[in-house]
Design an enzyme around this catalytic site. Structure first.
Site, PDB file in Angstrom:
ATOM      1  N   LYS A   1      41.932  24.456  44.882  1.00  0.00           N
ATOM      2  CA  LYS A   1      41.921  24.471  43.424  1.00  0.00           C
ATOM      3  C   LYS A   1      43.332  24.612  42.882  1.00  0.00           C
ATOM      4  CE  LYS A   1      41.754  27.211  40.075  1.00  0.00           C
ATOM      5  NZ  LYS A   1      42.601  26.499  39.101  1.00  0.00           N
TER       6      LYS A   1
ATOM      7  N   CYS B   1      58.540  32.729  42.407  1.00  0.00           N
ATOM      8  CA  CYS B   1      58.100  34.097  42.729  1.00  0.00           C
ATOM      9  C   CYS B   1      59.220  34.892  43.390  1.00  0.00           C
ATOM     10  CB  CYS B   1      56.844  34.083  43.575  1.00  0.00           C
ATOM     11  SG  CYS B   1      56.947  32.968  44.964  1.00  0.00           S
TER      12      CYS B   1
ATOM     13  N   GLU C   1      57.604  41.258  36.300  1.00  0.00           N
ATOM     14  CA  GLU C   1      57.953  39.876  36.626  1.00  0.00           C
ATOM     15  C   GLU C   1      57.879  39.030  35.351  1.00  0.00           C
ATOM     16  OE1 GLU C   1      55.240  37.553  39.152  1.00  0.00           O
ATOM     17  OE2 GLU C   1      57.026  36.824  40.172  1.00  0.00           O
TER      18      GLU C   1
ATOM     19  N   GLU D   1      49.870  35.720  48.216  1.00  0.00           N
ATOM     20  CA  GLU D   1      51.311  35.620  47.935  1.00  0.00           C
ATOM     21  C   GLU D   1      51.469  35.879  46.451  1.00  0.00           C
ATOM     22  OE1 GLU D   1      53.442  35.188  50.220  1.00  0.00           O
ATOM     23  OE2 GLU D   1      52.437  34.102  51.835  1.00  0.00           O
TER      24      GLU D   1
ATOM     25  N   GLY E   1      49.847  33.419  43.408  1.00  0.00           N
ATOM     26  CA  GLY E   1      49.816  33.568  41.950  1.00  0.00           C
ATOM     27  C   GLY E   1      50.228  34.965  41.554  1.00  0.00           C
ATOM     28  N   SER E   2      49.762  35.382  40.398  1.00  0.00           N
ATOM     29  CA  SER E   2      50.208  36.670  39.865  1.00  0.00           C
ATOM     30  C   SER E   2      49.545  37.832  40.611  1.00  0.00           C
ATOM     31  CB  SER E   2      49.864  36.747  38.379  1.00  0.00           C
ATOM     32  OG  SER E   2      48.472  36.607  38.208  1.00  0.00           O
ATOM     33  N   THR E   3      50.206  38.968  40.594  1.00  0.00           N
ATOM     34  CA  THR E   3      49.666  40.148  41.270  1.00  0.00           C
ATOM     35  C   THR E   3      48.344  40.566  40.626  1.00  0.00           C
ATOM     36  OG1 THR E   3      51.806  40.865  42.071  1.00  0.00           O
ATOM     37  CG2 THR E   3      50.151  42.577  41.820  1.00  0.00           C
TER      38      THR E   3
HETATM   39  P1  ADP Z   1      49.555  32.583  35.774  1.00  0.00           P
HETATM   40  O1  ADP Z   1      49.002  33.810  35.111  1.00  0.00           O
HETATM   41  O2  ADP Z   1      50.992  32.581  35.858  1.00  0.00           O
HETATM   42  O3  ADP Z   1      48.941  31.298  35.268  1.00  0.00           O
HETATM   43  P2  ADP Z   1      47.711  32.973  37.828  1.00  0.00           P
HETATM   44  O4  ADP Z   1      47.883  33.951  38.909  1.00  0.00           O
HETATM   45  O5  ADP Z   1      46.786  33.294  36.708  1.00  0.00           O
HETATM   46  O6  ADP Z   1      49.117  32.666  37.282  1.00  0.00           O
HETATM   47  O7  ADP Z   1      47.256  31.560  38.391  1.00  0.00           O
HETATM   48  C1  ADP Z   1      47.410  31.137  39.709  1.00  0.00           C
HETATM   49  C2  ADP Z   1      46.156  30.405  40.134  1.00  0.00           C
HETATM   50  O8  ADP Z   1      45.068  31.307  40.125  1.00  0.00           O
HETATM   51  C3  ADP Z   1      45.731  29.248  39.233  1.00  0.00           C
HETATM   52  O9  ADP Z   1      45.214  28.194  40.037  1.00  0.00           O
HETATM   53  C4  ADP Z   1      44.641  29.873  38.394  1.00  0.00           C
HETATM   54  O10 ADP Z   1      43.707  28.922  37.907  1.00  0.00           O
HETATM   55  C5  ADP Z   1      43.982  30.783  39.394  1.00  0.00           C
HETATM   56  N1  ADP Z   1      43.235  31.903  38.816  1.00  0.00           N
HETATM   57  C6  ADP Z   1      43.459  32.557  37.662  1.00  0.00           C
HETATM   58  N2  ADP Z   1      42.530  33.526  37.471  1.00  0.00           N
HETATM   59  C7  ADP Z   1      41.704  33.492  38.533  1.00  0.00           C
HETATM   60  C8  ADP Z   1      40.552  34.248  38.945  1.00  0.00           C
HETATM   61  N3  ADP Z   1      40.063  35.244  38.208  1.00  0.00           N
HETATM   62  N4  ADP Z   1      39.959  33.936  40.106  1.00  0.00           N
HETATM   63  C9  ADP Z   1      40.439  32.955  40.879  1.00  0.00           C
HETATM   64  N5  ADP Z   1      41.507  32.197  40.561  1.00  0.00           N
HETATM   65  C10 ADP Z   1      42.139  32.458  39.415  1.00  0.00           C
END
Ligand code: ADP
Length: 483
Positions: free
Chosen positions: A180, A289, A386, A255, A233-235
Site C-alpha cells: 500500500k 527520516c 520531527e 522504520e 512512516g511516522s512514529t
Molecule cells: P505522514 O503522517 O507523514 O503522512 P504516515 O506515517 O501517516 O506519514 O504515512 C505513512 C504510510 O502509512 C502511508 O502509506 C499512510 O497511508 C499509512 N498510514 C497512515 N495511517 C495508517 C494507519 N492507521 N494504519 C495503517 N497505515 C496507515
C-alpha cells in the site's frame, strides 16, 4: 502537451489484474509544485485489501511455492532491468507526484531501486539452513522459510525506492505481497506493479492497493490473513500499527521517525562539513527520516560554519523540480507545508534565532524556503520533534561528552553523523551514539548491501543487506531420529 496529461488514471493491481475499487471510489493525486491534479487513482478500502490478501495467499500456496529460488532470482533481476529501461519515465512520474527534484529521482531513487532488486536477486539462491550438532542421536537441521503474505505500507518521501527496499527482499525470500503506497504519492508503486506483470511474476505475488492510511492501511494491518507488516512512516502511526497488529500477533518491522544529530567538531574539514550539513537537512526538501535536523557545532567553529552554511544555503536553487538545476522542490502536500510552517512559528516563539528562510515561497506550489535557526536549545520543540521539512536547528557544544549526551537526549535513534579528522574521536563517538546508522565525515549514504534501521523510537528491524532479507524469513527446526 504538459507531461501530466499523459498519466492515465490508476487502478488497483490484484491477482495479476488491473481492477477498480469495489466501491468504485477514486481520489486525486496532486502535483505539489503546481497544485494541479495529476490524475485519478482508485481508492482501495477494506474489501479491496481482502481481495488482495486472498490473491496473495493463493499465490503463496500455489504457483509461487513452485518457483525455484533460481527463478525467483531471475524474476527480480528482470524487474531491475525493466526499472532501468524505464528510468526516465519513472523518475518523471516520481517528481511530478512527490515534488522531489528530477536530479534526485533520476540519479538516486530510481537507479537505487533497480540496484536493490538486483542485489536481492542474488540472495534468492543463498538463503540457507544449518545442520546443528545436538545431544540426542539425531540429524538436526534448520530451514529458512518465507513468512507468507506480507503487508507493506510505504510513505511518500521515497515512494519507489522504499517500495523496492520492501518488495525485493520479500520476494527473494519467497513471500507474496500486498503493497500500500502513500495516498500522496501512489503513482510509481503502480509502475512497479506493471513491471512485475511484464517481468512475468505469477498473478497475486505482488498486489498493489492504493488508498488511505486509516482505511486501506488499517485494513491491511487488521487482516488475519497477513503474516507480517513492514511499515515505514511516522512514529505515531507505527505505534498505532503495533497496537493493532497485537490482535493477530503479526510480525512487524517499523522504520519510523528521527531527529538525527549531525555533529561538527572544530577540527573537521569545513568545506565538507558545510556541504554535509546542507545535504543533511535540505536533501529531498528535508522530507527524509534520517535528516540531520540537529546540527551540533563545536563552539570555536560555530560562527565560521554558520556563515558558510548560510551563504551555501542562499545559493540553493528552489523551484520547478523538473528543472535539472533545481536543488529544492516543494513539500509533498499543502498539509505537510503547513505543518512545517507551524514548526517555524514555534521556533520563533520559543526564542530560536532565525538566520535563513522561515516562510513559504511566493507563487504556486507548496514551497518552504530553506530555513536555519541558530541558538537552538535541545529542549525546544524544533529540536525535539520531527519536522520533516527544510528546517535546521543549530546548537553549540564544547566537548565530546557534552555533545554525545545532548545528541542522545531524544526519543529517536535513526541516524547520526560526526565530522572530525581525529580518528579516535570519530570512532568513540560512533560507539556512544545511540542510533542505527552513524556516518563519519559523510552524510546520507545508503547501499542495498548495508543494513538500515532504528534504535529506540525510530523503530526496529532492519532493511537492506542480509539483515533485511532475514526479516522476511522464519526458521524451522527439523529433527530426524538416527538411533
Ligand atoms: P505522514 O503522517 O507523514 O503522512 P504516515 O506515517 O501517516 O506519514 O504515512 C505513512 C504510510 O502509512 C502511508 O502509506 C499512510 O497511508 C499509512 N498510514 C497512515 N495511517 C495508517 C494507519 N492507521 N494504519 C495503517 N497505515 C496507515
Amino acid at each position: 502537451m504538459p507531461v501530466t496529461q499523459k498519466i492515465a488514471p490508476g487502478r488497483l493491481f490484484i491477482g495479476g489484474q488491473w481492477v477498480d475499487a469495489v466501491a468504485a471510489n477514486t481520489f486525486t493525486t496532486v502535483n505539489p509544485a503546481t497544485e494541479e491534479p495529476i490524475t485519478q487513482v482508485a481508492e482501495g478500502r477494506a474489501e479491496d485489501i481482502d481481495r488482495a490478501v486472498k490473491a496473495a495467499r493463493q499465490a503463496f500456496e500455489g504457483p509461487w511455492a513452485g518457483v525455484s529460488a533460481a527463478d525467483r532470482g531471475r524474476l527480480l533481476w528482470k524487474m531491475a532491468d525493466l526499472i532501468e529501461s524505464r528510468l526516465a519515465e519513472i523518475a518523471e512520474v516520481e517528481t511530478l507526484d512527490s515534488g522531489k527534484t528530477i536530479t534526485e529521482s533520476s540519479r538516486v531513487d530510481v537507479p537505487m531501486a533497480a540496484d536493490c532488486f538486483r542485489y536481492f536477486a542474488g540472495w534468492a539462491t543463498k538463503i540457507e539452513g544449518e545442520t546443528i550438532p545436538v545431544r540426542a542421536p539425531c540429524f538436526s537441521y534448520t530451514l529458512r522459510e518465507p513468512l507468507g503474505v506480507v503487508g507493506q505500507i510505504i510513505p511518500w518521501n521515497f515512494p519507489i525506492l522504499l517500495a523496492a527496499w520492501k518488495v525485493a527482499p520479500a520476494l527473494a525470500a519467497g513471500n507474496t505481497i500486498v503493497l500500500k503506497p502513500a495516498e500522496q504519492t501512489p503513482l510509481t508503486a503502480l509502475r512497479l506493479a506493471g513491471i512485475a506483470e511484464e517481468a512475468g511474476l505469477p498473478p497475486g505475488v505482488l498486489n498493489v492497493v492504493t488508498g488511505f492510511g486509516p482505511t486501506a492501511g488499517a485494513a491491511l494491518v487488521d487482516h488475519p490473513g497477513v503474516d507480517k507488516i513492514a511499515f515505514t512512516g511516522s512514529t505515531a502511526v507505527g505505534q498505532e500499527i503495533m497496537r493493532r497488529a497485537a490482535g493477530s500477533l503479526k510480525r512487524l518491522t517499523l522504520e519510523l521517525g528521527g531527529k538525527s544529530p549531525n555533529i561538527v567538531f572544530a577540527d573537521a574539514d569545513l568545506d565538507l562539513a558545510v556541504r554535509g550539513a546542507s545535504n543533511g537537512i535540505f536533501y529531498n526538501k528535508g522530507e527524509v527520516c534520517t535528516a540531520g535536523s540537529r546540527l551540533f557545532v563545536e563552539e570555536s567553529l560555530h560562527d565560521a560554519l554558520l556563515d558558510r552554511l548560510s551563504a551555501f544555503t542562499a545559493k540553493l536553487q528552489q523551484g520547478d523540480p523538473l528543472d535539472p538545476k533545481t536543488r529544492l522542490g516543494p513539500q509533498v502536500s499543502e498539509g505537510q507545508m503547513n505543518r512545517v510552517l507551524s514548526y517555524v512559528d514555534k521556533g520563533k516563539g520559543e526564542g530560536a534565532r532565525l538566520v535563513a528562510g522561515g516562510s513559504r515561497a511566493p507563487g504556486k506550489g507548496y514551497f518552504v524556503r530553506p530555513t536555519i535557526f541558530d541558538d537552538v536549545q535541545n529542549g525546544m520543540t524544533i529540536a525535539r520533534e520531527e519536522i520533516f521539512g527544510p528546517v535546521l536547528s543549530v546548537l553549540r557544544f564544547r566537548d565530546l561528552d557534552e555533545v554525545v549526551r545532548a545528541a542522545n537526549d531524544t526519543p529517536y535513534g535513526l541516524a547520526a553523523a560526526v565530522w572530525t579528522k581525529d580518528i579516535k574521536k570519530a570512532h568513540r563517538a560512533a560507539r556512544l551514539l545511540k542510533s542505527g546508522t552513524v556516518w563519519i565525515n559523510t552524510y546520507g549514504l545508503y547501499d542495498s548491501a548495508m543494513p538500515f534501521g532504528g534504535y529506540k523510537m525510530s523503530g526496529f528491524g532492519r532493511e537492506l543487506g542480509r539483515h533485511g532479507l532475514l526479516e522476511y524469513t522464519q526458521t524451522k527446526s527439523v529433527w530426524v531420529d538416527l538411533s
